[in-house]
Design a protein around this motif. Structure first.
Motif, PDB file in Angstrom:
ATOM      1  N   ASP A 155      10.715  35.096 -23.585  1.00  0.00           N
ATOM      2  CA  ASP A 155       9.751  36.087 -23.124  1.00  0.00           C
ATOM      3  C   ASP A 155       8.833  36.455 -24.286  1.00  0.00           C
ATOM      4  O   ASP A 155       9.293  36.794 -25.378  1.00  0.00           O
ATOM      5  CB  ASP A 155      10.471  37.338 -22.619  1.00  0.00           C
ATOM      6  CG  ASP A 155       9.544  38.262 -21.841  1.00  0.00           C
ATOM      7  OD1 ASP A 155       8.599  38.799 -22.459  1.00  0.00           O
ATOM      8  OD2 ASP A 155       9.767  38.452 -20.637  1.00  0.00           O
ATOM      9  N   VAL A 256      14.792  41.598 -19.864  1.00  0.00           N
ATOM     10  CA  VAL A 256      15.220  41.071 -21.155  1.00  0.00           C
ATOM     11  C   VAL A 256      15.346  42.230 -22.132  1.00  0.00           C
ATOM     12  O   VAL A 256      14.567  43.194 -22.080  1.00  0.00           O
ATOM     13  CB  VAL A 256      14.220  40.012 -21.686  1.00  0.00           C
ATOM     14  CG1 VAL A 256      12.848  40.618 -21.929  1.00  0.00           C
ATOM     15  CG2 VAL A 256      14.750  39.354 -22.953  1.00  0.00           C
ATOM     16  N   GLN A 278      18.925  37.950 -21.262  1.00  0.00           N
ATOM     17  CA  GLN A 278      17.872  37.858 -20.261  1.00  0.00           C
ATOM     18  C   GLN A 278      18.475  37.466 -18.911  1.00  0.00           C
ATOM     19  O   GLN A 278      19.374  36.618 -18.849  1.00  0.00           O
ATOM     20  CB  GLN A 278      16.845  36.803 -20.681  1.00  0.00           C
ATOM     21  CG  GLN A 278      15.671  36.660 -19.741  1.00  0.00           C
ATOM     22  CD  GLN A 278      14.620  35.700 -20.277  1.00  0.00           C
ATOM     23  OE1 GLN A 278      13.537  35.610 -19.721  1.00  0.00           O
ATOM     24  NE2 GLN A 278      14.917  34.992 -21.344  1.00  0.00           N
TER      25      GLN A 278
END
Length: 741
Positions: A155, A256, A278
């Protein structure tokens, strides 16, 4: 379960996070903490590489990076790395509204990102014409190997930088894509207190809430140079996102969280420990696995009597009752840096990563398994697919860096040893029957040395050497169409790099370099009998290659910026092709050459103006190889990748008057034509896209609006065969608001 309430969940989470950090803010105010106006990062000592310790991973000021660790594994000024390299910092990502790592490099030279359009579960990169997604992605200098569906999604909110090292990198990192690598640099604890909350929503709509909190524990000890660095500092970062996607039926929720703490018992030691987790639960979008006739061109029959037009960009051919994508992923690691004495520094880092993925979808494969519609065959052929995959990764890298002089030579000497472990355990099925059940393990160990030498006033030579050994073991269980034959290999090879540059007093650095590649692979060639049963396998040969590059870099002395120009010629042997059939068949083409020219500019021109620009033009040719159907491909261009890519973005910030705090920006991206098939029979047209941005900052608040593909241009981003084409992402408007204290 369909998460129609995902958007509400994300927004409620943002409110909850705001309450939590507001309480934290109140406590900080009671303790007398005041807001800091700027981030200052100072390293320990300087070196012949033109950078101080820590500069290569520090936050980038504005859009113009200064130093990197990606190009040399030492803190080195970007202009002194004898290869083309680009750095996208956190502010540039935020200003341009990048929500994924591949979106962050859309304005970088040499990089073709998002070849399959809007894809929420994978970051896709092609560098100098070659796929970097599988073997060319690193985080904090350690590889995140990716094979089949055993990947590790990152991410972008957890990242401080996204860096692109173009060209061969094996002499530093062992295995890696010959066209270049992507290195994610993580957010890490900084030397001052701050807190940030951020919420956003786009037009799909997808909404999110995020937070980033950094705290320090002061040392309380003064020296002759002032207060010593804090003994402890820690940082917690998280994001929760949910809602609908671009395509019909596409929705989901993801979250996350990452924590990191740094212990510095003295001025020469930093030990950072980190962990993140996550979870993604969503349904797929559409827009890919589409036929050429129906996406690039109208779906017409060969005789012209049938014309079904174009497939809608938001069409989704998966079954929402069958479709799922579930990812559970965790990482834990450490990074140690210790100054042994004034000359030598010891570095050690390691990371373990685990991912558990379960996926099911239905995708189309042509018109009745044909290229075009025909009488009685005017619907797309659905193929159900699902897999259960577990991936394990362990990486470790230990090195020492010495800075010393011998005669008139100023050395920064690096030598070390690293180790990589990757294992995938997967079962793939279609039409309710498994056709692949494998457990494959790849081990790789390498020893390396590098010397960065300054001499003669402005000369700098960079010399690298490395030896790698790789071991592959593949265990395939028997299935109705697979006898379960296993594979293994044990391969070793040397790789190296030699570069020479000269730094002029005005910041101009011309350079030349040559570098080689050794990249072991996990893929195998299947040996099948006349009934289509796999009766044996042979492992793909490791990829090898060599690159020649010459260029010039310019870091002006009168404003903060970096301008680069490079010409390159690289050859890659044992090249793996893209997907060419419904069963995801891949082959090794033989040899592909990429040669061309790149330009890139990143500059904080003035207090008001910021600019980034890039241009890449290259010739990509298959020198030897055959297609999966046995056709000679010599002289053909690999499909999917355009040979010309260009972009530019200009941003202006008002610093006085009634509009003080307002920023306005606009950019243009150009994707040239690409081939849709191998051999080359039809092309994908070029596309020009426009992006705009507006921000307003006052006190500790910031509100921004980013719109990509402003005019909602309908285009195909690329094809991997006549029945495997993907639409590029349509117009996306993202509204964000943040509060920092």
């Amino acid at each position: 379960m369909i998460y129609k309430s995902g958007l509400n969940a994300a927004l409620l989470a943002g409110v909850a996070l705001a309450v939590i950090v507001q309480a934290d803010r109140a406590a900080a105010q009671q303790a007398g903490v005041t807001q800091l106006e700027a981030i200052e990062v100072e390293g320990r000592g300087s070196s012949s590489t033109g950078a101080s310790a820590g500069d290569g991973v520090a936050p980038v000021q504005g859009w113009a990076p200064v130093a990197t660790t990606t190009g040399a594994k030492t803190d080195t000024a970007l202009k002194l790395v004898p290869q083309s390299i680009g750095v996208v910092g956190r502010q540039q990502m935020d200003d341009l509204g990048a929500q994924k790592a591949d979106e962050a490099v859309r304005y970088s030279a040499g990089v073709f990102a998002q070849p399959f359009g809007e894809d929420s579960d994978t970051n896709w990169f092609y560098i100098r014409g070659f796929d970097a997604t599988q073997t060319g992605v690193y985080r904090d200098g350690m590889q995140l190997y990716n094979y089949a569906f055993g990947n590790f999604y990152q991410d972008s909110y957890l990242l401080e930088r996204v860096e692109v090292l173009r060209g061969a990198s094996s002499s530093l990192y062992g295995g890696g894509n010959v066209g270049g690598i992507i290195n994610y640099v993580s957010k890490r604890p900084l030397d001052h207190d701050f807190s940030q909350i951020e919420v956003g929503i786009d037009n799909y709509p997808t909404g999110y809430g995020a937070f980033d909190i950094n705290r320090v524990v002061p040392n309380g000890v003064e020296s002759k140079l002032g207060a010593l660095p804090p003994v402890w500092k820690y940082r917690v970062t998280g994001k929760l996102e949910g809602g609908d996607g671009y395509a019909k039926h596409e929705d989901g929720i993801r979250g996350v969280i990452q924590g990191a703490a740094t212990y510095s018992p003295d001025a020469g030691t930093d030990f950072t420990f980190y962990a993140n987790y996550q979870h993604v639960d969503q349904k797929h979008g559409g827009g890919d696995f589409l036929p050429y006739y129906g996406s690039v061109k109208n779906a017409t029959s060969v005789d012209g009597t049938i014309n079904l037009g174009r497939i809608g960009r938001r069409s989704n051919f998966s079954d929402p009752d069958f479709d799922r994508y579930d990812r559970r992923q965790a990482m834990v690691g450490y990074d140690l840096r210790h100054d042994v004495n004034d000359t030598w520094t010891f570095n050690s880092k390691a990371r373990f990563a685990y991912a558990d993925l379960k996926e099911a979808l239905v995708y189309p494969f042509g018109w009745g398994f044909a290229d075009r519609p025909s009488a009685g065959n005017t619907t797309l052929s659905p193929i159900p697919f699902n897999h259960a995959t577990k991936a394990y990764s362990f990486t470790a890298d230990n090195s020492v860096v010495g800075k010393f002089q011998t005669g008139g030579l100023d050395h920064t000497l690096l030598f070390g040893i690293d180790y990589k472990f990757y294992r995938i355990d997967e079962v793939q099925s279609s039409f309710g029957s498994p056709y692949l059940d494998e457990k494959t393990t790849l081990n790789q160990a390498g020893v390396y040395i590098q010397d960065q030498i300054r001499f003669g006033g402005g000369w700098i030579a960079t010399l690298n050497g490395r030896y790698d050994r790789a071991w592959l073991d593949g265990d395939y269980d028997p299935l109705p169409f697979d006898t379960g034959a296993d594979v293994s290999y044990n391969k070793g090879r040397f790789s190296g790099r030699a570069g020479l540059g000269y730094e002029f007093a005005n910041g101009l650095v011309p350079y030349v370099s040559v570098a080689s590649v050794f990249n072991p692979l996990v893929q195998t060639n299947n040996i099948q009998n006349a009934r289509g049963v796999t009766i044996g396998r042979e492992p793909f040969k490791p990829e090898t290659g060599i690159q020649y590059e010459a260029g010039v870099k310019y870091a002006p002395t009168w404003f903060n910026g970096l301008f680069t120009a490079a010409v390159f010629d690289l050859k890659k042997e044992n090249v793996v092709s893209g997907v060419t059939s419904a069963t995801s068949v891949q082959t090794q083409l033989g040899e592909v050459r990429s040669r061309g020219v790149e330009f890139e500019a990143q500059a904080n021109l003035t207090e008001n103006w910021k600019f980034i620009g890039a241009f890449t033009a290259y010739e990509l040719k298959i020198l030897k190889g055959v297609s999966t159907t046995g056709q000679d491909l010599k002289g053909e261009q690999p499909f999917l990748v355009p040979e010309i890519i260009g972009s530019a973005f200009l941003d202006y910030t008002f610093t006085a008057g009634a509009l003080k705090g307002v920023s306005l920006g606009g950019g243009v991206r150009y994707l040239g034509k690409s081939e849709a098939t191998e051999p080359n029979t039809v092309k994908v047209p070029d596309a020009t896209l426009f992006d705009v941005a507006a921000r307003y900052e006052w006190d500790a608040y910031k509100v921004s609006l980013n719109v990509t593909n402003l005019f909602d241009k309908r285009y195909v981003s690329g094809c991997q065969g006549i029945t495997v084409c993907s639409y590029g992402e349509g117009r996306r408007a993202l509204l964000k608001a943040s509060y920092t204290w």
